[in-house]
Scaffold this motif. Structure first.
Motif, PDB file in Angstrom:
ATOM      1  N   GLY A  15       0.818  -1.210   0.000  1.00 38.36           N
ATOM      2  CA  GLY A  15       0.000   0.000   0.000  1.00 38.36           C
ATOM      3  C   GLY A  15       0.849   1.256   0.000  1.00 38.36           C
ATOM      4  O   GLY A  15       0.563   2.228  -0.706  1.00 38.36           O
ATOM      5  N   VAL A  19       0.995   4.150  -3.073  1.00 37.70           N
ATOM      6  CA  VAL A  19       0.834   5.599  -2.935  1.00 37.70           C
ATOM      7  C   VAL A  19       2.093   6.326  -3.392  1.00 37.70           C
ATOM      8  O   VAL A  19       2.029   7.334  -4.105  1.00 37.70           O
ATOM      9  CB  VAL A  19       0.471   5.960  -1.477  1.00 37.70           C
ATOM     10  N   TYR A  34      -0.730  -2.171  -6.380  1.00 33.79           N
ATOM     11  CA  TYR A  34      -2.156  -2.364  -6.111  1.00 33.79           C
ATOM     12  C   TYR A  34      -2.510  -3.852  -6.155  1.00 33.79           C
ATOM     13  O   TYR A  34      -3.228  -4.353  -5.288  1.00 33.79           O
ATOM     14  CB  TYR A  34      -2.989  -1.579  -7.126  1.00 33.79           C
ATOM     15  N   CYS A  67      -8.799   6.227  -1.266  1.00 35.46           N
ATOM     16  CA  CYS A  67      -7.689   6.172  -2.224  1.00 35.46           C
ATOM     17  C   CYS A  67      -8.151   6.575  -3.624  1.00 35.46           C
ATOM     18  O   CYS A  67      -7.439   7.298  -4.323  1.00 35.46           O
ATOM     19  CB  CYS A  67      -7.079   4.782  -2.253  1.00 35.46           C
ATOM     20  N   SER A  70      -8.540  10.303  -3.765  1.00 37.11           N
ATOM     21  CA  SER A  70      -7.220  10.919  -3.736  1.00 37.11           C
ATOM     22  C   SER A  70      -6.496  10.769  -5.070  1.00 37.11           C
ATOM     23  O   SER A  70      -5.889  11.723  -5.575  1.00 37.11           O
ATOM     24  CB  SER A  70      -6.384  10.294  -2.615  1.00 37.11           C
ATOM     25  N   PHE A  71      -6.555   9.580  -5.664  1.00 39.79           N
ATOM     26  CA  PHE A  71      -5.869   9.351  -6.930  1.00 39.79           C
ATOM     27  C   PHE A  71      -6.503  10.148  -8.064  1.00 39.79           C
ATOM     28  O   PHE A  71      -5.803  10.685  -8.916  1.00 39.79           O
ATOM     29  CB  PHE A  71      -5.864   7.868  -7.275  1.00 39.79           C
TER      30      PHE A  71
END
Length: 94
Positions: A15, A19, A34, A67, A70-71
Protein backbone atom coordinates in the motif's frame (compact mmCIF):
# COMPACT_ATOMS: atom_id res chain seq x y z
CA UNK A 1 -1.73 -15.95 13.58
CA UNK A 2 1.70 -15.58 11.98
CA UNK A 3 0.20 -15.78 8.48
CA UNK A 4 -2.21 -12.96 9.35
CA UNK A 5 0.60 -10.80 10.72
CA UNK A 6 2.74 -11.34 7.64
CA UNK A 7 -0.24 -10.54 5.39
CA UNK A 8 -0.90 -7.30 7.29
CA UNK A 9 2.73 -6.22 7.07
CA UNK A 10 3.00 -7.01 3.36
CA UNK A 11 -0.34 -5.36 2.66
CA UNK A 12 0.90 -2.16 4.33
CA UNK A 13 4.22 -2.30 2.46
CA UNK A 14 2.51 -2.74 -0.89
CA UNK A 15 0.00 0.00 0.00
CA UNK A 16 2.85 2.38 0.81
CA UNK A 17 4.51 1.47 -2.50
CA UNK A 18 1.23 2.10 -4.29
CA UNK A 19 0.83 5.60 -2.93
CA UNK A 20 4.51 6.48 -3.36
CA UNK A 21 4.71 5.29 -6.97
CA UNK A 22 1.44 6.96 -7.89
CA UNK A 23 2.62 10.30 -6.53
CA UNK A 24 5.86 10.01 -8.49
CA UNK A 25 3.98 9.25 -11.69
CA UNK A 26 5.12 5.62 -11.97
CA UNK A 27 1.67 4.33 -12.82
CA UNK A 28 2.81 0.87 -13.97
CA UNK A 29 4.59 0.24 -10.67
CA UNK A 30 1.61 1.66 -8.81
CA UNK A 31 -0.63 -0.87 -10.55
CA UNK A 32 1.73 -3.71 -9.58
CA UNK A 33 1.66 -2.48 -5.97
CA UNK A 34 -2.16 -2.36 -6.11
CA UNK A 35 -2.27 -5.98 -7.28
CA UNK A 36 0.11 -6.98 -4.48
CA UNK A 37 -2.01 -5.17 -1.92
CA UNK A 38 -5.15 -6.92 -3.11
CA UNK A 39 -3.45 -10.34 -3.06
CA UNK A 40 -2.38 -9.99 0.54
CA UNK A 41 -5.74 -8.48 1.49
CA UNK A 42 -7.45 -11.54 0.01
CA UNK A 43 -5.08 -13.82 1.91
CA UNK A 44 -5.84 -12.01 5.16
CA UNK A 45 -9.58 -11.99 4.47
CA UNK A 46 -9.53 -15.72 3.72
CA UNK A 47 -7.80 -16.53 7.02
CA UNK A 48 -10.11 -14.46 9.26
CA UNK A 49 -13.25 -15.87 10.82
CA UNK A 50 -16.76 -14.55 11.34
CA UNK A 51 -17.28 -10.90 12.07
CA UNK A 52 -13.59 -9.98 11.79
CA UNK A 53 -13.72 -10.67 8.05
CA UNK A 54 -16.79 -8.44 7.71
CA UNK A 55 -15.14 -5.58 9.64
CA UNK A 56 -11.98 -5.89 7.56
CA UNK A 57 -14.03 -5.81 4.37
CA UNK A 58 -15.83 -2.64 5.48
CA UNK A 59 -12.53 -1.00 6.45
CA UNK A 60 -10.98 -1.86 3.08
CA UNK A 61 -14.00 -0.57 1.16
CA UNK A 62 -13.72 2.73 3.02
CA UNK A 63 -9.96 2.85 2.37
CA UNK A 64 -10.49 2.07 -1.33
CA UNK A 65 -12.99 4.94 -1.65
CA UNK A 66 -10.56 7.35 0.02
CA UNK A 67 -7.69 6.17 -2.22
CA UNK A 68 -9.81 6.46 -5.37
CA UNK A 69 -10.82 10.03 -4.53
CA UNK A 70 -7.22 10.92 -3.74
CA UNK A 71 -5.87 9.35 -6.93
CA UNK A 72 -8.49 11.01 -9.12
CA UNK A 73 -7.75 14.38 -7.53
CA UNK A 74 -4.01 13.90 -8.08
CA UNK A 75 -4.51 12.79 -11.69
CA UNK A 76 -6.67 15.83 -12.46
CA UNK A 77 -4.20 18.16 -10.77
CA UNK A 78 -1.25 16.62 -12.65
CA UNK A 79 -3.09 16.81 -15.96
CA UNK A 80 -3.65 20.54 -15.53
CA UNK A 81 0.00 21.25 -14.75
CA UNK A 82 1.62 18.88 -17.25
CA UNK A 83 2.23 19.96 -20.81
CA UNK A 84 2.65 17.35 -23.52
CA UNK A 85 4.53 18.30 -26.66
CA UNK A 86 3.70 15.39 -28.92
CA UNK A 87 4.49 17.20 -32.17
CA UNK A 88 7.99 18.26 -31.14
CA UNK A 89 8.96 14.81 -29.89
CA UNK A 90 7.53 13.04 -32.93
CA UNK A 91 9.47 15.30 -35.31
CA UNK A 92 12.72 14.96 -33.38
CA UNK A 93 12.56 11.16 -33.66
CA UNK A 94 12.27 11.32 -37.44
Amino acid sequence: MLVNLISIILMLVFGYGLVRNFRRGNYAYAFVMYVGTMIFYANLYHNLHGEWAFYLMMLMIFAAIICAISFIYQAVRAENSTRHYWGATALSVL
